[in-house]
Write a protein that holds these residues in place. Structure first.
Motif, PDB file in Angstrom:
ATOM      1  N   TRP A 400      47.322  52.377  47.470  1.00  0.00           N
ATOM      2  CA  TRP A 400      47.854  51.081  47.044  1.00  0.00           C
ATOM      3  C   TRP A 400      48.056  51.083  45.532  1.00  0.00           C
ATOM      4  O   TRP A 400      47.114  51.348  44.779  1.00  0.00           O
ATOM      5  CB  TRP A 400      46.881  49.951  47.400  1.00  0.00           C
ATOM      6  N   ILE A 401      49.265  50.743  45.100  1.00  0.00           N
ATOM      7  CA  ILE A 401      49.564  50.590  43.679  1.00  0.00           C
ATOM      8  C   ILE A 401      49.935  49.134  43.437  1.00  0.00           C
ATOM      9  O   ILE A 401      50.905  48.628  44.030  1.00  0.00           O
ATOM     10  CB  ILE A 401      50.716  51.502  43.227  1.00  0.00           C
ATOM     11  N   VAL A 402      49.167  48.438  42.605  1.00  0.00           N
ATOM     12  CA  VAL A 402      49.420  47.022  42.325  1.00  0.00           C
ATOM     13  C   VAL A 402      50.486  46.917  41.244  1.00  0.00           C
ATOM     14  O   VAL A 402      50.341  47.475  40.150  1.00  0.00           O
ATOM     15  CB  VAL A 402      48.131  46.308  41.879  1.00  0.00           C
ATOM     16  N   VAL A 403      51.583  46.220  41.557  1.00  0.00           N
ATOM     17  CA  VAL A 403      52.660  46.048  40.583  1.00  0.00           C
ATOM     18  C   VAL A 403      52.753  44.611  40.065  1.00  0.00           C
ATOM     19  O   VAL A 403      53.421  44.342  39.073  1.00  0.00           O
ATOM     20  CB  VAL A 403      54.013  46.483  41.181  1.00  0.00           C
ATOM     21  N   LYS A 404      52.068  43.685  40.740  1.00  0.00           N
ATOM     22  CA  LYS A 404      52.057  42.299  40.280  1.00  0.00           C
ATOM     23  C   LYS A 404      50.811  41.605  40.815  1.00  0.00           C
ATOM     24  O   LYS A 404      50.522  41.678  42.007  1.00  0.00           O
ATOM     25  CB  LYS A 404      53.307  41.550  40.755  1.00  0.00           C
ATOM     26  N   GLY A 405      50.057  40.947  39.925  1.00  0.00           N
ATOM     27  CA  GLY A 405      48.860  40.243  40.339  1.00  0.00           C
ATOM     28  C   GLY A 405      47.632  41.132  40.313  1.00  0.00           C
ATOM     29  O   GLY A 405      47.639  42.242  39.763  1.00  0.00           O
ATOM     30  N   THR A 406      46.570  40.653  40.933  1.00  0.00           N
ATOM     31  CA  THR A 406      45.309  41.394  41.023  1.00  0.00           C
ATOM     32  C   THR A 406      44.870  41.421  42.480  1.00  0.00           C
ATOM     33  O   THR A 406      44.845  40.387  43.144  1.00  0.00           O
ATOM     34  CB  THR A 406      44.218  40.743  40.158  1.00  0.00           C
ATOM     35  N   ALA A 407      44.518  42.615  42.951  1.00  0.00           N
ATOM     36  CA  ALA A 407      44.088  42.778  44.334  1.00  0.00           C
ATOM     37  C   ALA A 407      42.575  42.923  44.405  1.00  0.00           C
ATOM     38  O   ALA A 407      41.953  43.493  43.512  1.00  0.00           O
ATOM     39  CB  ALA A 407      44.755  43.999  44.948  1.00  0.00           C
ATOM     40  N   ARG A 408      41.999  42.414  45.489  1.00  0.00           N
ATOM     41  CA  ARG A 408      40.606  42.701  45.804  1.00  0.00           C
ATOM     42  C   ARG A 408      40.626  43.694  46.967  1.00  0.00           C
ATOM     43  O   ARG A 408      41.053  43.355  48.076  1.00  0.00           O
ATOM     44  CB  ARG A 408      39.844  41.436  46.176  1.00  0.00           C
ATOM     45  N   ALA A 409      40.205  44.926  46.699  1.00  0.00           N
ATOM     46  CA  ALA A 409      40.256  45.977  47.703  1.00  0.00           C
ATOM     47  C   ALA A 409      38.853  46.280  48.202  1.00  0.00           C
ATOM     48  O   ALA A 409      37.935  46.508  47.411  1.00  0.00           O
ATOM     49  CB  ALA A 409      40.896  47.227  47.114  1.00  0.00           C
ATOM     50  N   THR A 410      38.689  46.284  49.505  1.00  0.00           N
ATOM     51  CA  THR A 410      37.424  46.671  50.130  1.00  0.00           C
ATOM     52  C   THR A 410      37.616  48.022  50.800  1.00  0.00           C
ATOM     53  O   THR A 410      38.585  48.221  51.545  1.00  0.00           O
ATOM     54  CB  THR A 410      36.991  45.637  51.180  1.00  0.00           C
ATOM     55  N   CYS A 411      36.725  48.947  50.538  1.00  0.00           N
ATOM     56  CA  CYS A 411      36.803  50.272  51.140  1.00  0.00           C
ATOM     57  C   CYS A 411      35.395  50.729  51.510  1.00  0.00           C
ATOM     58  O   CYS A 411      34.552  50.969  50.636  1.00  0.00           O
ATOM     59  CB  CYS A 411      37.454  51.253  50.170  1.00  0.00           C
ATOM     60  N   ASN A 412      35.111  50.801  52.807  1.00  0.00           N
ATOM     61  CA  ASN A 412      33.783  51.158  53.317  1.00  0.00           C
ATOM     62  C   ASN A 412      32.679  50.360  52.639  1.00  0.00           C
ATOM     63  O   ASN A 412      31.652  50.900  52.217  1.00  0.00           O
ATOM     64  CB  ASN A 412      33.537  52.656  53.158  1.00  0.00           C
ATOM     65  N   GLY A 413      32.897  49.051  52.516  1.00  0.00           N
ATOM     66  CA  GLY A 413      31.876  48.157  51.967  1.00  0.00           C
ATOM     67  C   GLY A 413      31.918  47.988  50.465  1.00  0.00           C
ATOM     68  O   GLY A 413      31.296  47.065  49.930  1.00  0.00           O
ATOM     69  N   GLU A 414      32.619  48.858  49.739  1.00  0.00           N
ATOM     70  CA  GLU A 414      32.720  48.763  48.283  1.00  0.00           C
ATOM     71  C   GLU A 414      33.899  47.855  47.930  1.00  0.00           C
ATOM     72  O   GLU A 414      35.031  48.075  48.375  1.00  0.00           O
ATOM     73  CB  GLU A 414      32.943  50.147  47.683  1.00  0.00           C
ATOM     74  N   VAL A 415      33.659  46.819  47.122  1.00  0.00           N
ATOM     75  CA  VAL A 415      34.702  45.874  46.723  1.00  0.00           C
ATOM     76  C   VAL A 415      35.108  46.167  45.284  1.00  0.00           C
ATOM     77  O   VAL A 415      34.251  46.243  44.390  1.00  0.00           O
ATOM     78  CB  VAL A 415      34.224  44.417  46.857  1.00  0.00           C
ATOM     79  N   THR A 416      36.416  46.310  45.051  1.00  0.00           N
ATOM     80  CA  THR A 416      36.935  46.651  43.722  1.00  0.00           C
ATOM     81  C   THR A 416      38.119  45.754  43.400  1.00  0.00           C
ATOM     82  O   THR A 416      38.985  45.518  44.257  1.00  0.00           O
ATOM     83  CB  THR A 416      37.397  48.115  43.679  1.00  0.00           C
ATOM     84  N   LEU A 417      38.195  45.240  42.177  1.00  0.00           N
ATOM     85  CA  LEU A 417      39.382  44.531  41.707  1.00  0.00           C
ATOM     86  C   LEU A 417      40.369  45.559  41.162  1.00  0.00           C
ATOM     87  O   LEU A 417      40.028  46.372  40.292  1.00  0.00           O
ATOM     88  CB  LEU A 417      39.017  43.524  40.621  1.00  0.00           C
ATOM     89  N   VAL A 418      41.583  45.526  41.667  1.00  0.00           N
ATOM     90  CA  VAL A 418      42.625  46.455  41.245  1.00  0.00           C
ATOM     91  C   VAL A 418      43.725  45.631  40.591  1.00  0.00           C
ATOM     92  O   VAL A 418      44.363  44.798  41.239  1.00  0.00           O
ATOM     93  CB  VAL A 418      43.188  47.260  42.434  1.00  0.00           C
ATOM     94  N   ARG A 419      43.934  45.860  39.313  1.00  0.00           N
ATOM     95  CA  ARG A 419      44.874  45.050  38.538  1.00  0.00           C
ATOM     96  C   ARG A 419      46.244  45.720  38.454  1.00  0.00           C
ATOM     97  O   ARG A 419      46.441  46.826  38.957  1.00  0.00           O
ATOM     98  CB  ARG A 419      44.287  44.788  37.146  1.00  0.00           C
ATOM     99  N   GLU A 420      47.188  45.033  37.790  1.00  0.00           N
ATOM    100  CA  GLU A 420      48.537  45.582  37.645  1.00  0.00           C
ATOM    101  C   GLU A 420      48.486  46.968  37.007  1.00  0.00           C
ATOM    102  O   GLU A 420      47.720  47.222  36.073  1.00  0.00           O
ATOM    103  CB  GLU A 420      49.399  44.649  36.797  1.00  0.00           C
ATOM    104  N   ASN A 421      49.331  47.870  37.546  1.00  0.00           N
ATOM    105  CA  ASN A 421      49.438  49.257  37.068  1.00  0.00           C
ATOM    106  C   ASN A 421      48.194  50.090  37.388  1.00  0.00           C
ATOM    107  O   ASN A 421      48.019  51.173  36.829  1.00  0.00           O
ATOM    108  CB  ASN A 421      49.728  49.315  35.562  1.00  0.00           C
ATOM    109  N   GLU A 422      47.335  49.596  38.261  1.00  0.00           N
ATOM    110  CA  GLU A 422      46.205  50.372  38.751  1.00  0.00           C
ATOM    111  C   GLU A 422      46.401  50.641  40.241  1.00  0.00           C
ATOM    112  O   GLU A 422      47.226  49.998  40.899  1.00  0.00           O
ATOM    113  CB  GLU A 422      44.890  49.625  38.529  1.00  0.00           C
TER     114      GLU A 422
END
Length: 498
Positions: A400-422
């Motif tokens: 997943w590549i975020v191009v607009k906004g901020t995503a909350r990504a959950t992967c095997n229980g780990e929650v990460t905020l993924v921002r634009e260009n991440e």
């Protein structure tokens, strides 16, 4: 007397084959943006909201989120009755009447008609209230402007006691050109718009008298209705047993107590590309252009081009419809044969016959941008507060590549905020989820890689929108997949970003 409250009911059925490639089975014409960037359903909801913004819709399970989104966009409210299978208008209207109060005054309207003068429409509907309260089924006939062979006709008789409607003498099936010309010359006929105003108790009594089997099936289906938020799910087994028939054949052609109120405004059932073309102004050469369309040395050419420049040079009497994955070029005289094209493409296994590249989901939508051997690229748009299901794929990995906004990504229980260009990498077998915690639309480019990329490679563990069973855990996955997820922890807990 005070005008009683009218309860609008929108009938949202239809496959949309006559307006292919814009309208398809997965996105019938009532959901497609046709007029000023709005869908016909959106415009119908806005028109009915003049009478009452609390609107019931009858639709299929597959289209429930499209309907709910249209209701929200039109600033309306109301319930959505979900039909397990299509059974035509008699069953749809019977179900709505059975779920209403007996004295409710129901206005049944198709979702895919275009009536630009909402105020005139509302005044016309109110004209039929007195007849409906007197126990009549009130239908609305459009004053014809030409001898159409595409519409059924209503023959009006003597004025009703209220002086605001007329008794219906008979309904006429779609006529030949010669018969249509005779009906117009006669002067006592109007087009059948398929819009009805009736008390719930009146419609139920008419069904009991003329189609008791349909009523019985619908009584059983509504008695076991299940509520899910704004969705009312009819009992599948009972509804599947219902005979499929239109309200015209099942009831109206046999019923005696029917009144007609004439509507003198513009109306179209938007039943062909020629009908769509007529909604656009014509230039001096008769060309009608929409979107990024241009016509040079052309006559009587219609172009629908919302996405990219489409130019017609030296054409005449053509229909050109451009979509991201299919193009229709047809003679204007062949517009009624588009459904035949769809049937041919379907028999050939062409996915574009029924499916759109862009697919709407309750959380937003995805657009399949590119597809090749062992890879697929999608553009995801997630509405504010929207979240995809907690899911796993057996055969593909995702990036997943975020191009607009901020995503909350959950992967095997780990929650990460993924921002634009991440970005974040999700190996196959990982249990993951994408959410939009923000207040603006989230846009993500998803790159899928693997040996199988089909939409059916998905295991849902939890879903906000009721698309899976009880919440599941990693232990519910197969031993192989659970092991694969654990073995990837070093990657899962260290998302790759750029």
């Amino acid at each position: 007397m005070n005008t009683p409250l009218i309860h609008p009911v929108v009938l949202c059925g239809g496959s949309g084959t006559r307006l292919w490639p814009l309208s398809r089975k997965a996105l019938p014409k009532q959901f497609a943006p046709l007029v000023g960037g709005k869908s016909l359903l959106h415009l119908t909801l806005e028109r009915l909201a003049v009478l009452n913004a609390d609107i019931t819709c009858v639709t299929s399970e597959d289209h429930r989120f499209l309907v709910k989104e249209a209701v929200e966009n039109a600033h309306a409210t109301g319930l959505q009755i979900l039909e397990p299978v299509a059974r035509n208008t008699a069953a749809a209207m019977a179900s709505a009447a059975l779920l209403a109060e007996p004295d409710d005054l129901l206005l049944f309207a198709p979702s895919d008609h275009h009536i630009p003068d909402a105020a005139l429409f509302a005044r016309t509907v109110r004209t039929g209230v007195e007849a409906a309260l007197a126990g009549k089924i009130v239908t609305f006939g459009v004053v014809p402007s030409f001898p159409s062979t595409a519409y059924g006709y209503i023959e009006a008789g003597e004025p009703s006691a209220d002086g605001r409607s007329q008794a219906v003498v008979r309904f006429v099936e779609k006529p030949t050109t010669a018969v249509a010309e005779q009906l117009i010359l006669h002067g006592g006929y109007s087009w059948n718009a398929g819009i009805f105003l009736v008390q719930a108790r009146t419609l139920i009594a008419a069904l009991r008298g003329h189609a008791p089997d349909i009523l019985l099936s619908c009584e059983r289906a509504t008695a076991a209705v299940a509520t899910d938020g704004s969705f009312l799910r009819l009992d599948r087994a009972a509804f599947e047993d219902c005979r499929a028939d239109s309200i015209d054949y099942a009831v109206l052609e046999k019923h005696k107590d029917i009144a007609v109120v004439k509507f003198e405004g513009l109306w179209s059932d938007v039943g062909s590309w020629n009908a769509v073309a007529s909604l656009h102004p014509a230039d001096d050469a008769g060309n009608r252009l929409s979107g990024k369309a241009s016509a040079l040395n052309s006559r009587n050419t219609f172009i629908h081009a919302p996405h990219r420049p489409v130019v017609a040079l030296g054409t005449e009497n053509l229909i050109i419809v451009d979509t991201p994955d299919a193009v229709l070029v047809a003679g204007a005289g062949c517009a009624e044969q588009v459904a035949d094209v769809v049937r041919k493409l379907s028999l050939e296994g062409c996915a574009e016959a029924t499916e759109h590249r862009r697919v709407v989901r309750p959380w937003g939508a995805y657009d399949s941008i590119d597809l090749g051997e062992r890879f697929q690229v999608k553009r995801l748009t997630v509405k504010p507060g929207g979240k995809l299901s907690l899911q796993m794929h057996h055969h593909r990995a995702e990036h997943w590549i975020v191009v607009k906004g901020t995503a909350r990504a959950t992967c095997n229980g780990e929650v990460t905020l993924v921002r634009e260009n991440e970005s974040i990498y999700l190996p196959s077998g990982a249990i993951h989820r994408l959410e939009n915690p923000g207040k603006t639309v989230l846009e993500v480019i998803e790159v899928q890689t693997g040996g199988y990329l089909g939409e059916d490679d998905i295991v849902r563990f939890d879903d906000t929108y009721g698309r899976c069973g009880p919440v599941r855990t990693l232990a519910d996955a197969s031993p192989t997949q659970a092991s694969a997820g654990s073995g990837a922890n070093a990657v899962l807990h260290a998302p790759i970003r750029r």
